[in-house]
Design a protein around this motif. Structure first.
Motif, mmCIF file in Angstrom:
data_model
loop_
_atom_site.group_PDB
_atom_site.id
_atom_site.type_symbol
_atom_site.label_atom_id
_atom_site.label_comp_id
_atom_site.label_asym_id
_atom_site.label_seq_id
_atom_site.Cartn_x
_atom_site.Cartn_y
_atom_site.Cartn_z
ATOM 1 N N GLY A 2 0.805 -1.199 0.000
ATOM 2 C CA GLY A 2 0.000 0.000 0.000
ATOM 3 C C GLY A 2 0.840 1.252 0.000
ATOM 4 O O GLY A 2 0.531 2.241 -0.640
ATOM 5 N N ASN A 259 -5.165 0.547 -9.013
ATOM 6 C CA ASN A 259 -4.534 0.363 -7.706
ATOM 7 C C ASN A 259 -4.940 -1.007 -7.182
ATOM 8 O O ASN A 259 -6.128 -1.310 -7.080
ATOM 9 N N GLN A 325 -8.355 5.398 -1.666
ATOM 10 C CA GLN A 325 -6.952 5.658 -1.340
ATOM 11 C C GLN A 325 -6.795 7.052 -0.745
ATOM 12 O O GLN A 325 -7.444 7.996 -1.184
ATOM 13 N N HIS A 353 -8.183 3.038 2.302
ATOM 14 C CA HIS A 353 -6.856 2.494 2.014
ATOM 15 C C HIS A 353 -5.815 3.532 2.429
ATOM 16 O O HIS A 353 -5.626 4.534 1.748
ATOM 17 N N ASN A 355 -2.729 4.099 2.082
ATOM 18 C CA ASN A 355 -1.446 3.890 1.412
ATOM 19 C C ASN A 355 -0.476 5.022 1.703
ATOM 20 O O ASN A 355 -0.859 6.119 2.056
#
Length: 363
Positions: A2, A259, A325, A353, A355
């Motif tokens: 990630g 992604n 994300q 997410h 990341n």
């Protein structure tokens, strides 16, 4: 992965978080490696587990709906040296179980790919998270080195195009497990969801499995768009030579790339797809990388992105709310003028997410 997926090449040496395993139940036999162990933790009062077979919904004789085998895979390595990773794993599992609501007859199969040093830590996290779970579940532990050994001959040729550094490294194969999972997974397993560990679930995981039912004919993988201008940057030469291209452009009309923090792998469709399997051949990979002047460092995500530019019909695009994300690295590194066009996501978030180590909002 990630963290690495939203960074430039120089930052791609982050610890690996790719996910995969292979699993078989039936007739008392096991086709996975001797290092793989199953940890049973099912409720005594729960209905019988679904027999092995397609994860698709099946109808009962009475016209009702039978249970569904839900296979979810995640990677947990080098945890003994990373308290942060342990914290992410704990948070992800807690949120998964907090919102998880399965139907009668369903069973959640949690696959954990780990190394020897991290095994005990991972098993402990799973036991704590699953204690008191209101549905049938099973934990399957897999050794990462044995999976890598099986995968390496299949993906070796493509690694030089989508791995950090120069050359092809045996250890890099772990970043390509999803690409060739249909070739190492027993045929009885037809669908698997692969997830990064830096996620926080805000919706029922079973609803994500329902997305398999929305695949169009020919689609083999479900994946969300990349929410930063990563591939606007990576495809710079192709874009310069083709100024009218959609490659690297933002949604809804552009092709921003993918992604792979959340991946729906329809293994049955991947096995049947002549086109997809042709694209795994070294000659085809070389042809496409030359066409797009592509050199990446993010493993499977790069491969899926490049293939998606040429054959978007192979992919079911997940709504951004299934992989929201949070990383904004590229906003401060040359793309502030277009960043929001990629980063925008409307709707109620189902999975966050975090990341590039971005904090995830608290409940």
């Amino acid at each position: 992965m990630g963290w690495a997926r939203s960074q430039p090449c120089a930052l791609a040496l982050a610890a690996a978080l790719a996910v995969c395993a292979f699993y078989y139940l039936g007739g008392g036999g096991e086709t996975f490696s001797s290092a793989t162990r199953r940890l049973r933790a099912t409720r005594a009062a729960a209905p019988p587990a679904t027999p092995p077979g397609p994860a698709r919904r099946e109808r009962t004789a009475a016209g009702g709906e039978a249970g569904r085998a839900l296979h979810l895979l995640m990677m947990f390595t080098k945890a003994e040296r990373s308290p942060a990773l342990r914290g992410k794993g704990q948070a992800a599992l807690r949120s998964l179980l907090r919102h998880g609501r399965l139907r009668r007859g369903d069973a959640l199969h949690l696959h954990l790919v780990t190394d020897g040093a991290s095994r005990d830590i991972g098993e402990g996290l799973l036991r704590d998270a699953l204690r008191g779970a209101a549905f049938r579940h099973q934990v399957i532990i897999h050794d990462v080195s044995e999976l890598t050994e099986k995968l390496f001959p299949i993906v070796e040729a493509m690694q030089k195009h989508f791995s950090a550094g120069s050359g092809t490294y045996y250890s890099d194969s772990i970043f390509f497990l999803s690409v060739a999972m249909h070739r190492i997974m027993p045929k009885e397993i037809t669908q698997i969801i692969q997830v990064d560990l830096d996620l926080k679930y805000k919706a029922n995981i079973r609803d994500l499995f329902e997305e398999f039912d929305n695949f169009q004919e020919g689609a083999v993988i479900g994946i969300a768009r990349e929410m930063q201008p990563v591939y606007r940057h990576t495809f710079w030469q192709y874009r310069r030579e083709n100024p009218q291209t959609r490659v690297g452009e933002p949604p809804p009309d552009g092709l921003p790339g993918f992604n792979s923090g959340v991946l729906l792998l329809n293994l049955e469709a991947m096995r049947r797809s002549k086109l997809y399997n042709q694209l795994l051949e070294p000659g085809m990979v070389q042809k496409l990388t030359e066409k797009y002047h592509f050199k990446g460092h993010l493993g499977d995500q790069d491969f899926f992105t490049m293939v998606g530019m040429e054959h978007p019909e192979l992919f079911h695009v997940l709504d951004c709310t299934w992989n929201r994300q949070l990383c904004t690295w590229w906003k401060d590194h040359g793309y502030s003028d277009v960043f929001d066009q990629y980063f925008r996501c409307e709707g109620e978030v189902k999975i966050y997410h975090g990341n590039c180590n971005t904090p995830i909002p608290e409940d």
